[in-house]
Write a protein that holds these residues in place. Sequence first.
Motif, PDB file in Angstrom:
ATOM      1  N   ASN A  54       0.842  -1.190   0.000  1.00 47.90           N
ATOM      2  CA  ASN A  54       0.000   0.000   0.000  1.00 47.90           C
ATOM      3  C   ASN A  54       0.884   1.249   0.000  1.00 47.90           C
ATOM      4  N   ILE A  55       1.455   1.574  -1.182  1.00 51.65           N
ATOM      5  CA  ILE A  55       2.229   2.811  -1.309  1.00 51.65           C
ATOM      6  C   ILE A  55       1.543   3.688  -2.351  1.00 51.65           C
ATOM      7  N   GLN A  56       1.760   4.982  -2.237  1.00 47.52           N
ATOM      8  CA  GLN A  56       1.144   5.920  -3.172  1.00 47.52           C
ATOM      9  C   GLN A  56       1.569   5.591  -4.599  1.00 47.52           C
ATOM     10  N   SER A  57       0.674   5.835  -5.559  1.00 44.59           N
ATOM     11  CA  SER A  57       0.967   5.487  -6.948  1.00 44.59           C
ATOM     12  C   SER A  57       2.079   6.347  -7.554  1.00 44.59           C
ATOM     13  N   ASP A  58       2.344   7.520  -6.974  1.00 45.64           N
ATOM     14  CA  ASP A  58       3.412   8.364  -7.512  1.00 45.64           C
ATOM     15  C   ASP A  58       4.773   8.068  -6.862  1.00 45.64           C
ATOM     16  N   LYS A  59       4.816   7.068  -6.005  1.00 44.59           N
ATOM     17  CA  LYS A  59       6.058   6.686  -5.308  1.00 44.59           C
ATOM     18  C   LYS A  59       6.525   5.314  -5.797  1.00 44.59           C
ATOM     19  N   SER A  60       7.815   5.105  -5.663  1.00 50.73           N
ATOM     20  CA  SER A  60       8.405   3.795  -5.910  1.00 50.73           C
ATOM     21  C   SER A  60       9.189   3.412  -4.671  1.00 50.73           C
ATOM     22  N   LEU A  61       9.271   2.128  -4.419  1.00 51.93           N
ATOM     23  CA  LEU A  61       9.939   1.611  -3.240  1.00 51.93           C
ATOM     24  C   LEU A  61      11.242   0.935  -3.638  1.00 51.93           C
ATOM     25  N   ILE A  62      12.336   1.394  -3.040  1.00 54.39           N
ATOM     26  CA  ILE A  62      13.637   0.763  -3.246  1.00 54.39           C
ATOM     27  C   ILE A  62      13.876  -0.166  -2.074  1.00 54.39           C
ATOM     28  N   LEU A  63      14.080  -1.437  -2.387  1.00 54.60           N
ATOM     29  CA  LEU A  63      14.410  -2.430  -1.375  1.00 54.60           C
ATOM     30  C   LEU A  63      15.901  -2.709  -1.501  1.00 54.60           C
ATOM     31  N   TYR A 108      11.050   8.450  -4.146  1.00 59.49           N
ATOM     32  CA  TYR A 108      11.434   7.145  -3.606  1.00 59.49           C
ATOM     33  C   TYR A 108      11.198   6.990  -2.111  1.00 59.49           C
ATOM     34  N   LEU A 109      10.755   5.789  -1.769  1.00 55.92           N
ATOM     35  CA  LEU A 109      10.677   5.303  -0.398  1.00 55.92           C
ATOM     36  C   LEU A 109      11.672   4.151  -0.307  1.00 55.92           C
ATOM     37  N   PHE A 110      12.038   3.768   0.906  1.00 57.23           N
ATOM     38  CA  PHE A 110      13.079   2.760   1.089  1.00 57.23           C
ATOM     39  C   PHE A 110      12.687   1.769   2.174  1.00 57.23           C
ATOM     40  N   THR A 111      13.160   0.545   2.015  1.00 54.81           N
ATOM     41  CA  THR A 111      13.043  -0.454   3.075  1.00 54.81           C
ATOM     42  C   THR A 111      14.127  -1.508   2.873  1.00 54.81           C
ATOM     43  N   PRO A 112      14.715  -1.970   3.958  1.00 55.14           N
ATOM     44  CA  PRO A 112      15.694  -3.057   3.814  1.00 55.14           C
ATOM     45  C   PRO A 112      15.007  -4.348   3.384  1.00 55.14           C
ATOM     46  N   LEU A 113      15.722  -5.165   2.645  1.00 49.84           N
ATOM     47  CA  LEU A 113      15.206  -6.488   2.277  1.00 49.84           C
ATOM     48  C   LEU A 113      14.915  -7.307   3.528  1.00 49.84           C
ATOM     49  N   GLN A 114      15.632  -7.030   4.598  1.00 48.00           N
ATOM     50  CA  GLN A 114      15.485  -7.779   5.837  1.00 48.00           C
ATOM     51  C   GLN A 114      14.240  -7.379   6.628  1.00 48.00           C
ATOM     52  N   SER A 115      13.576  -6.292   6.235  1.00 55.35           N
ATOM     53  CA  SER A 115      12.393  -5.813   6.959  1.00 55.35           C
ATOM     54  C   SER A 115      11.176  -6.696   6.667  1.00 55.35           C
ATOM     55  N   SER A 150      20.335  -7.767  -3.496  1.00 54.20           N
ATOM     56  CA  SER A 150      20.914  -6.456  -3.221  1.00 54.20           C
ATOM     57  C   SER A 150      19.950  -5.300  -3.443  1.00 54.20           C
ATOM     58  N   ILE A 151      19.409  -5.094  -4.637  1.00 50.58           N
ATOM     59  CA  ILE A 151      18.511  -3.949  -4.831  1.00 50.58           C
ATOM     60  C   ILE A 151      17.333  -4.327  -5.723  1.00 50.58           C
ATOM     61  N   LEU A 152      16.151  -3.910  -5.285  1.00 44.46           N
ATOM     62  CA  LEU A 152      14.915  -4.131  -6.031  1.00 44.46           C
ATOM     63  C   LEU A 152      14.183  -2.803  -6.110  1.00 44.46           C
ATOM     64  N   LEU A 153      13.382  -2.649  -7.158  1.00 43.08           N
ATOM     65  CA  LEU A 153      12.575  -1.441  -7.325  1.00 43.08           C
ATOM     66  C   LEU A 153      11.133  -1.865  -7.565  1.00 43.08           C
ATOM     67  N   TYR A 154      10.241  -1.424  -6.682  1.00 48.58           N
ATOM     68  CA  TYR A 154       8.829  -1.786  -6.788  1.00 48.58           C
ATOM     69  C   TYR A 154       7.979  -0.522  -6.948  1.00 48.58           C
ATOM     70  N   SER A 155       7.033  -0.581  -7.883  1.00 53.96           N
ATOM     71  CA  SER A 155       5.991   0.446  -7.971  1.00 53.96           C
ATOM     72  C   SER A 155       4.679  -0.250  -8.300  1.00 53.96           C
ATOM     73  N   LYS A 156       3.581   0.369  -7.874  1.00 48.45           N
ATOM     74  CA  LYS A 156       2.261  -0.239  -8.089  1.00 48.45           C
ATOM     75  C   LYS A 156       1.985  -0.489  -9.570  1.00 48.45           C
TER      76      LYS A 156
END
Length: 138
Positions: free
Chosen positions: A3-12, A36-43, A62-68
């Motif tokens: 549940n992240i805003q559609s104008d944001k992307s999440l970097i894991l 961008y928003l961020f979260t560790p893969l370990q979260s 290492s790095i992933l990029l997620y958007s709705k």
Amino acid sequence: MLNIQSDKSLILFDGVCNLCNTSVQFVIKHDKANKYLFTPLQSKIGQQVIKAYNLDTTKVDSILLYSKDKGLKIKSTAALHIAKDLGFPINVLSQFLVIPRFVRDWVYDYIAKNRYKWYGKKESCMIPTPELQSKFLD
């Protein structure tokens, strides 16, 4: 899924990797559009994404990029799409997307495989400063 805003992307990112943490700090500094928003893969959220996309963490760690609207991007594709949104001259790196993914990912995997040896590793995930807390999801 998330549940992240559609104008944001999440970097894991790998929260214990010094190279990954430095990269996150770089993105924060150059993310003028506050995309961008961020979260560790370990979260907990990181683990939800890994499970939802059935990712093998021995191959993608290492790095992933997620958007709705665009789903999940991994490895070099994720890194180059992030660069594309960071403004000139960093966005010029996105031109490397024309190189076949298997070539880009070979280079990416080589760096990822050696990142702890070259850049070191933390004992625990980075804790964002209070002013950056809103950019991080748990």
